[in-house]
Scaffold this active site. Structure first.
Site, PDB file in Angstrom:
ATOM      1  N   LYS A  71       3.755  -1.599   8.033  1.00 52.60           N
ATOM      2  CA  LYS A  71       2.609  -1.809   8.937  1.00 52.60           C
ATOM      3  C   LYS A  71       1.329  -1.794   8.129  1.00 52.60           C
ATOM      4  O   LYS A  71       1.162  -0.958   7.249  1.00 52.60           O
ATOM      5  CB  LYS A  71       2.567  -0.664   9.960  1.00 52.60           C
ATOM      6  CG  LYS A  71       1.527  -0.837  11.036  1.00 52.60           C
ATOM      7  CD  LYS A  71       2.029  -1.685  12.178  1.00 52.60           C
ATOM      8  CE  LYS A  71       0.941  -2.088  13.151  1.00 52.60           C
ATOM      9  NZ  LYS A  71       0.115  -3.217  12.661  1.00 52.60           N
ATOM     10  N   LYS A  95      -0.912   7.110   5.376  1.00 49.24           N
ATOM     11  CA  LYS A  95      -1.664   7.185   6.632  1.00 49.24           C
ATOM     12  C   LYS A  95      -0.711   7.262   7.826  1.00 49.24           C
ATOM     13  O   LYS A  95      -0.874   8.096   8.715  1.00 49.24           O
ATOM     14  CB  LYS A  95      -2.556   5.949   6.749  1.00 49.24           C
ATOM     15  CG  LYS A  95      -3.616   6.032   7.819  1.00 49.24           C
ATOM     16  CD  LYS A  95      -4.369   4.710   7.976  1.00 49.24           C
ATOM     17  CE  LYS A  95      -5.146   4.307   6.733  1.00 49.24           C
ATOM     18  NZ  LYS A  95      -5.982   3.105   6.955  1.00 49.24           N
ATOM     19  N   LYS A 107       0.149  -4.019   3.197  1.00 43.70           N
ATOM     20  CA  LYS A 107      -1.195  -4.581   3.298  1.00 43.70           C
ATOM     21  C   LYS A 107      -1.145  -6.027   2.863  1.00 43.70           C
ATOM     22  O   LYS A 107      -0.302  -6.402   2.030  1.00 43.70           O
ATOM     23  CB  LYS A 107      -2.167  -3.823   2.389  1.00 43.70           C
ATOM     24  CG  LYS A 107      -3.599  -3.983   2.786  1.00 43.70           C
ATOM     25  CD  LYS A 107      -3.900  -3.101   3.994  1.00 43.70           C
ATOM     26  CE  LYS A 107      -5.339  -2.952   4.329  1.00 43.70           C
ATOM     27  NZ  LYS A 107      -5.548  -1.779   5.189  1.00 43.70           N
ATOM     28  N   THR A 191     -10.422   2.697  15.546  1.00 42.03           N
ATOM     29  CA  THR A 191     -10.683   3.364  14.266  1.00 42.03           C
ATOM     30  C   THR A 191     -11.902   4.271  14.403  1.00 42.03           C
ATOM     31  O   THR A 191     -11.897   5.429  13.971  1.00 42.03           O
ATOM     32  CB  THR A 191     -10.884   2.327  13.148  1.00 42.03           C
ATOM     33  OG1 THR A 191      -9.789   1.407  13.194  1.00 42.03           O
ATOM     34  CG2 THR A 191     -10.924   2.976  11.781  1.00 42.03           C
ATOM     35  N   SER A 350      -2.590   0.679  17.077  1.00 44.85           N
ATOM     36  CA  SER A 350      -1.708  -0.457  16.794  1.00 44.85           C
ATOM     37  C   SER A 350      -0.272  -0.105  17.183  1.00 44.85           C
ATOM     38  O   SER A 350       0.457  -0.910  17.766  1.00 44.85           O
ATOM     39  CB  SER A 350      -1.714  -0.788  15.296  1.00 44.85           C
ATOM     40  OG  SER A 350      -2.746  -1.692  14.993  1.00 44.85           O
TER      41      SER A 350
HETATM   42  N1  GLU Z   1      -6.332  -2.214   8.790  1.00 41.27           N
HETATM   43  C1  GLU Z   1      -6.267  -0.963   9.472  1.00 41.27           C
HETATM   44  C2  GLU Z   1      -6.068   0.177   8.488  1.00 41.27           C
HETATM   45  O1  GLU Z   1      -6.415   0.076   7.339  1.00 41.27           O
HETATM   46  C3  GLU Z   1      -5.260  -0.979  10.620  1.00 41.27           C
HETATM   47  C4  GLU Z   1      -3.864  -1.288  10.229  1.00 41.27           C
HETATM   48  C5  GLU Z   1      -2.916  -1.490  11.428  1.00 41.27           C
HETATM   49  O2  GLU Z   1      -3.338  -1.342  12.537  1.00 41.27           O
HETATM   50  O3  GLU Z   1      -1.760  -1.802  11.161  1.00 41.27           O
HETATM   51  O4  GLU Z   1      -5.635   1.247   8.837  1.00 41.27           O
END
Ligand code: GLU
Length: 417
Positions: A71, A95, A107, A191, A350
């Site tokens: 993810k 995370k 990513k 966020t 998400s």
């Molecule tokens: N891009 C966001 C992060 O760095 C969200 C990633 C997601 O929702 O999968 O946490």
């Protein structure tokens, strides 16, 4: 922004080494954690609006999937490269583990400047990129989401492209979608909401009162501006704000919503009313109670760490503080809410979006925020307890919680063959 060449992958690997040592784990585990399971590099040729062909570089890195499908977001930025995307994929793994949601880390990115691309060009880049990584994404394999300079429209194009190849709509293949296309209520501000909940927890732990606290926010995108707005609405005084063009300061306080409209009109937060224009360097060094870096990585480095004057550092961005800088801040007794905890609200919602899609449900915004608060409070107190137990700082503690969880899964699954 402060320009200093630091490779985020070195930072990410250093964090793994340090944590493995602190947890007393076998160093060979560190060798596994420092390599992503899959790294994809693609080239993305598109026809520009003027008829010329341009070729962009695209990446998707899948780090570890022992806790669930990969993810993580996809960023569009001129400086995106394989090392940066790899570091960011590692941070996603920790995370998701700290947030205790059943995902691994990934990513993606495309090296491009969205400010110089038309909507049509962005759509062609997105669809071609999706096609290039099509066999390596999916609802049970790897679920992309927005990141810097991508948004719900980008996610809608990814979902549509993926779904065209499947022959039916597959909403659960991506998160951060528009609400009318089975996105989740609350996702667009998740966020910033998570950051806000973390700050409330920190303020409580430090025996402070939120009302009247002086806040400085670097970055005025979705995270920075919403975080500033939430804190302003709760009685904090926003004394400094900044975007990629520079910053503004005003000890009397700034209303972030009015700055938001000013930025839409003029393209910058600067030249705002009676506020003073300042540089990004000055912004970060403004004395305050809560400092929120919510822009690029590597903003707080060995060069300026000693000049940071805040009680709480809440990291909205990914990797805004280098390891050396983090040690200096810890010595200065600055309470750090590290990125992998502070900005985990986005990926947590998400996850809620994915669950809603799989169940064909639509939750209310209240339900989403209540669940998010619960998840953030649990993660915060687990990290806080670890910090107390090991007499360390919150960043080290967060990595300990995250890496310990992933290693436990890896060890029980075993190494095959
Ligand atoms: N891009 C966001 C992060 O760095 C969200 C990633 C997601 O929702 O999968 O946490």
């Amino acid at each position: 922004m402060i320009k200093i060449k630091i490779n985020p992958l070195d930072v990410a690997k250093g964090q793994i080494d340090k944590t493995i040592k602190k947890l007393g784990l076998d160093p060979s585990i560190g060798r596994i954690l420092k390599k992503p399971k899959r790294s994809i590099r693609v080239s993305i040729p598109i026809r520009k609006d003027d008829g010329k062909i341009e070729v962009f570089d695209g990446f998707r890195v899948q780090h570890i999937d022992s806790r669930g499908p990969y993810k993580g977001g996809i960023r569009y930025h001129p400086e995106v490269n394989m090392d940066e995307v790899t570091a960011l994929s590692m941070w996603m793994t920790w995370k998701c583990a700290v947030a205790n949601i059943p995902y691994g880390g990934a990513k993606g990115g495309v090296t491009c400047n969205t400010k110089e691309l038309s909507i049509g060009e962005l759509e062609r880049i997105t669809r071609r990129y999706t096609t290039m990584i099509l066999n390596n994404i999916g609802p049970y394999l790897d679920i992309p989401a927005p990141d810097m300079y991508t948004n719900s429209q980008t996610m809608a194009w990814i979902m549509d492209t993926y779904s065209q190849f499947q022959g039916h709509l597959v909403p659960e293949c991506v998160t951060g979608k528009p609400i009318h296309l089975q996105g989740s209520k609350g996702r667009s501000v998740a966020t910033a909401k998570g950051l806000d909940y973390c700050i409330l927890d920190a303020v409580k732990c430090l025996g402070m009162r939120l009302k009247g606290l002086r806040v400085v926010v670097q970055g005025f995108g979705k995270v920075g501006w919403n975080a500033a707005r939430f804190l302003h609405n709760q009685g904090c005084k926003i004394i400094g704000l900044g975007d990629s063009t520079g910053g503004i300061s005003n000890p009397q306080g700034i209303n972030p919503t009015i700055v938001h409209w000013h930025k839409i009109e003029t393209g910058t937060v600067q030249n705002f009313g009676t506020s003073k224009n300042i540089t990004n360097e000055e912004l970060l060094e403004t004395e305050c109670d809560i400092l929120i870096p919510a822009a690029l990585g590597n903003q707080i480095t060995i060069k300026n760490a000693a000049n940071i004057e805040t009680r709480i550092l809440a990291e909205g961005a990914n990797g805004p503080t280098t390891s050396e800088a983090s040690e200096i801040l810890a010595e200065k007794d600055i309470f750090m809410i590290p990125d992998i905890l502070a900005n985990s609200g986005g990926v947590t919602v998400s996850y809620f979006e994915w669950v809603q899609n799989l169940h064909r449900e639509q939750w209310s915004e209240k339900m989403v925020f209540d669940k998010l608060k619960n998840q953030i409070d649990c993660a915060f107190s687990e990290v806080y307890d670890k910090m107390k137990q090991y007499e360390t700082d919150m960043r080290t503690a967060a990595f300990m919680v995250g890496i310990e969880r992933v290693v436990a899964c890896k060890q029980t699954l075993g190494l095959w063959p």
